[in-house]
Design a protein around this motif. Structure first.
Motif, short mmCIF file in Angstrom:
data_model
loop_
_atom_site.label_atom_id
_atom_site.label_comp_id
_atom_site.label_asym_id
_atom_site.label_seq_id
_atom_site.Cartn_x
_atom_site.Cartn_y
_atom_site.Cartn_z
N TYR A 156 0.92 -1.32 0.09
CA TYR A 156 0.07 0.06 0.04
C TYR A 156 0.71 1.00 -0.04
O TYR A 156 0.54 2.20 0.54
CB TYR A 156 -0.91 0.28 1.07
N THR A 157 1.93 0.96 -0.64
CA THR A 157 3.11 2.35 -0.71
C THR A 157 2.62 3.03 -2.18
O THR A 157 2.28 2.43 -2.98
CB THR A 157 4.49 1.83 -0.72
N LEU A 158 2.51 4.31 -1.83
CA LEU A 158 2.03 5.26 -2.92
C LEU A 158 3.36 5.94 -3.57
O LEU A 158 3.88 6.89 -2.74
CB LEU A 158 0.96 6.39 -2.75
N LEU A 159 4.07 5.35 -4.57
CA LEU A 159 5.13 6.12 -4.91
C LEU A 159 5.12 7.28 -5.92
O LEU A 159 4.32 6.90 -6.87
CB LEU A 159 6.24 4.93 -5.61
N ILE A 168 0.59 2.84 -7.14
CA ILE A 168 0.29 2.32 -5.95
C ILE A 168 0.52 0.83 -5.82
O ILE A 168 0.12 0.21 -6.63
CB ILE A 168 -0.92 2.72 -5.63
N LYS A 170 -0.32 -2.24 -4.47
CA LYS A 170 -1.46 -2.89 -3.75
C LYS A 170 -1.97 -4.31 -4.42
O LYS A 170 -1.72 -4.18 -5.74
CB LYS A 170 -2.77 -2.22 -3.45
N GLU B 153 -7.58 1.53 3.50
CA GLU B 153 -6.32 1.19 2.61
C GLU B 153 -5.29 1.72 3.37
O GLU B 153 -5.28 3.13 3.26
CB GLU B 153 -6.53 1.56 1.23
N PRO B 154 -4.30 1.45 4.09
CA PRO B 154 -3.45 2.04 4.88
C PRO B 154 -2.23 2.56 3.71
O PRO B 154 -1.05 2.03 3.87
CB PRO B 154 -2.88 0.87 5.75
N VAL B 155 -2.61 3.28 2.97
CA VAL B 155 -1.57 3.93 1.93
C VAL B 155 -0.62 4.86 2.60
O VAL B 155 -0.94 5.63 3.55
CB VAL B 155 -2.46 4.80 1.09
N LEU B 156 0.63 4.45 2.18
CA LEU B 156 1.91 5.19 2.84
C LEU B 156 2.44 6.04 1.55
O LEU B 156 2.78 5.37 0.74
CB LEU B 156 2.69 4.22 3.21
N VAL B 157 2.38 7.27 1.48
CA VAL B 157 3.08 8.13 0.40
C VAL B 157 4.53 8.15 0.47
O VAL B 157 5.02 8.43 1.48
CB VAL B 157 2.31 9.44 0.27
N LYS B 158 5.29 7.85 -0.71
CA LYS B 158 6.77 7.73 -0.48
C LYS B 158 7.00 8.76 -1.83
O LYS B 158 6.77 8.43 -2.74
CB LYS B 158 7.19 6.41 -0.71
N MET B 159 8.17 9.52 -1.65
CA MET B 159 8.44 10.45 -2.76
C MET B 159 9.85 9.69 -3.37
O MET B 159 10.61 9.07 -2.43
CB MET B 159 8.92 11.82 -2.29
N ALA B 160 9.76 9.44 -4.80
CA ALA B 160 10.57 8.94 -5.27
C ALA B 160 11.86 9.75 -4.93
O ALA B 160 12.02 10.92 -5.27
CB ALA B 160 10.49 9.00 -6.75
#
Lengths: 269, 266
Positions: A156-159, A168, A170, B153-160
């Motif tokens: 569930y990581t949003l890159l 995303i 998922k 949805e336990p979304v985790l935002v990560k910057m590239a």
């Protein structure tokens, strides 16, 4: 009988003494209170302060009661009125009525037909159920559970890139089926694999896109680029760490690869 | 001077008495309106499904008071409702109040089963008219909105990273999963399914449950108040409150789609 008499003798003097003591103490307390009230009343400042304080206290108490009424008592009141309950008579005469028996038979037939139809949804062939919340899998053969264990699913990581590209990671949920089976699969790295590591994105068929041995010995495709495959990061099994694929331990993967065929159902939730 | 003070005191007393009388009248009016609300809901269901619950209609057909017939009708209705849900490819939930189970199903295949130890429900669900229950069971409920203490949805935002020097390998996410799980699924017809975690191991969990409950009660009280001040009977929401083990509660919430379907059997 004798015991009762003795008991009465013992308790009598105690009972006689008690009211006298109470009378004395209550009178003295009352007189003390009255005296202090007189004192307070004579002092108008103290009297008005006490009055204001009691009004504030009473208002706060009333407010709390009002909130309690609105939040807890009033909703409970909704359940107070009686409901219309069906009166079950189970009339014996009715049981012998041919039209009643006909209706019951028809209903039983309908239920059997619907149950059979519903039961047919569950495949007699092998299928796999994947729980992405607990990261566990359950393999079924002939409607019986034959193997269960840990897996890894999407993190569930949003890159996000500065250029507004987004991915995303998922695992999709729902009903899928095995669309392809591969041995010794090679990972063709997508763009996000480079973006994630801060590397420049190479051309489509560049050598750096191909990575060998990272997907384990087998891979099963469920469509849209999602695979069920092995992993070199075994310590992460049971955790949501993947980019959307489902990772399994080597021995589990081998059993699943040998049990599932192309077309076998995959249920992900 | 004394008469002025006395007048002041009597004015305050009058004000206090007036407020108290107004409050008492308001509370009585509020209570009556609240007690009228289930009747409004029953009437709405009866109108929607065309149910006639009068004694006259019952007297003409004694089959509607036969337990075997009603049981079979309910079973058929539940199966029909499950068939409707199974025909979609989506994940759905079946709730069986008779055997205290909740099932997550995909296309007719049960993928997860949870057993609940305790439940509360509206009177109508527990001992209401069988025809009303039957009409509620024939078609699945559809979730309109939900409110929960956990993220769907336990979304985790990560910057590239801009280059390899900025790249940091992924930190293993926290999987302790200790957050309290409480949620409400509100259906399109207003029916609410409250799911609360069974475990109340520590003060944090009890606090979280209390806060969550209080929050929803306040929202509800506000909407009732708005209706009541406009002299309208407030809406009545049928409800089922279920206490589930935390892990099962989390699995169900994360699995069921935002506008998923729920089938009910009693």
């Amino acid at each position: 009988m004798e015991n009762f008499e003795i008991k009465d003798d013992i308790t009598l003097p105690v009972n006689n003494n008690a009211p006298e003591e109470e009378k004395i103490t209550s009178e003295s307390i009352l007189s003390t209170i009255k005296a202090s009230c007189r004192k307070i009343r004579s002092n108008t400042k103290v009297f008005s302060l006490i009055k204001t304080l009691s009004v504030i206290f009473a208002s706060v108490f009333a407010l709390v009661l009002l909130f309690y009424f609105l939040l807890y008592i009033a909703p409970a009141l909704k359940e107070l009125p009686g409901v219309h309950v069906t009166e079950i008579t189970n009339n014996v005469e009715l049981k012998g009525d041919p039209s009643y028996r006909k209706q019951i038979t028809q209903l039983n037939r309908d239920i059997q037909r619907l149950s059979r139809k519903y039961g047919s949804f569950t495949s007699g062939q092998s299928y796999i159920v994947i729980n992405t919340t607990d990261n566990r899998f359950f393999l079924y053969r002939n409607k019986k559970l034959v193997r269960e264990g840990f897996c890894s699913s999407g993190s569930y990581t949003l890159l996000q890139t500065e250029g507004d590209r987004k991915w995303i990671f998922k695992t999709p949920k729902g009903k899928y089926w095995i669309q392809g089976k591969l041995t010794n699969p090679v990972w063709r790295k997508p763009d996000w694999a480079f973006v994630e590591e801060g590397l420049p994105i190479p051309s489509k068929d560049h050598n750096s896109r191909y990575e060998y041995g990272v997907l384990g010995d087998y891979a099963l495709s469920i469509g849209d680029g999602y695979l069920i495959h092995g992993t070199i990061y075994k310590r992460f099994l049971g955790m949501p760490v993947t980019h959307g694929c489902v990772r399994l331990a080597d021995d589990d993967l081998e059993v699943i690869f040998n049990t599932l065929n192309i077309g076998s159902k995959v249920y992900i939730f | 001077m004394e008469t002025e003070t006395e007048k002041k005191i009597s004015d305050t007393n009058i004000a206090l008495i007036s407020i108290s009388v107004f409050l008492v009248i308001f509370i009585i009016y509020y209570s009556v309106m609240m007690m009228l609300s289930p009747g409004k809901k029953y009437a709405a269901i009866r109108n929607e499904f065309g149910i006639d619950t009068t004694e006259k209609s019952r007297g003409s057909n004694p089959i509607f008071s036969d337990s075997t017939y009603l049981k079979l009708l309910k079973e058929k209705a539940f199966l029909q409702s499950r068939m409707i849900m199974a025909e979609s490819d989506s994940i759905y939930l079946t709730l069986n109040l008779s055997d205290s189970t909740m099932n997550l199903e995909i296309s007719g295949v049960s993928v997860h089963q949870a057993r609940f130890s305790y439940m509360e429900a509206s009177k109508i669900f527990l001992k209401g008219d069988e025809n009303l229950i039957l009409s509620l069971m024939t078609s699945p409920f559809t979730i309109a909105k939900d409110r929960a203490t956990i993220k769907k949805e336990p979304v985790l935002v990560k910057m590239a990273p801009r280059d390899t020097s900025e790249y940091k390998p992924d930190v293993v996410p926290d999987t302790s999963l200790t957050e309290p799980v409480n949620y409400i699924l509100e259906m399109t017809d207003g029916t609410r399914i409250y799911i609360c975690q069974e475990e109340e191991d520590n003060a944090r969990e009890r606090r979280s449950q209390f806060r969550f409950d209080l929050n929803y009660r306040m929202v509800d009280a506000w909407s009732c108040m708005k209706s009541i001040v406009r002299f309208r009977i407030p809406d009545y929401h049928l409800y089922i409150k279920i206490y589930l083990p935390r892990s099962d509660a989390r699995i169900i919430y994360r699995a069921i789609p935002k506008y998923g379907q729920v089938g009910l059997y009693r």
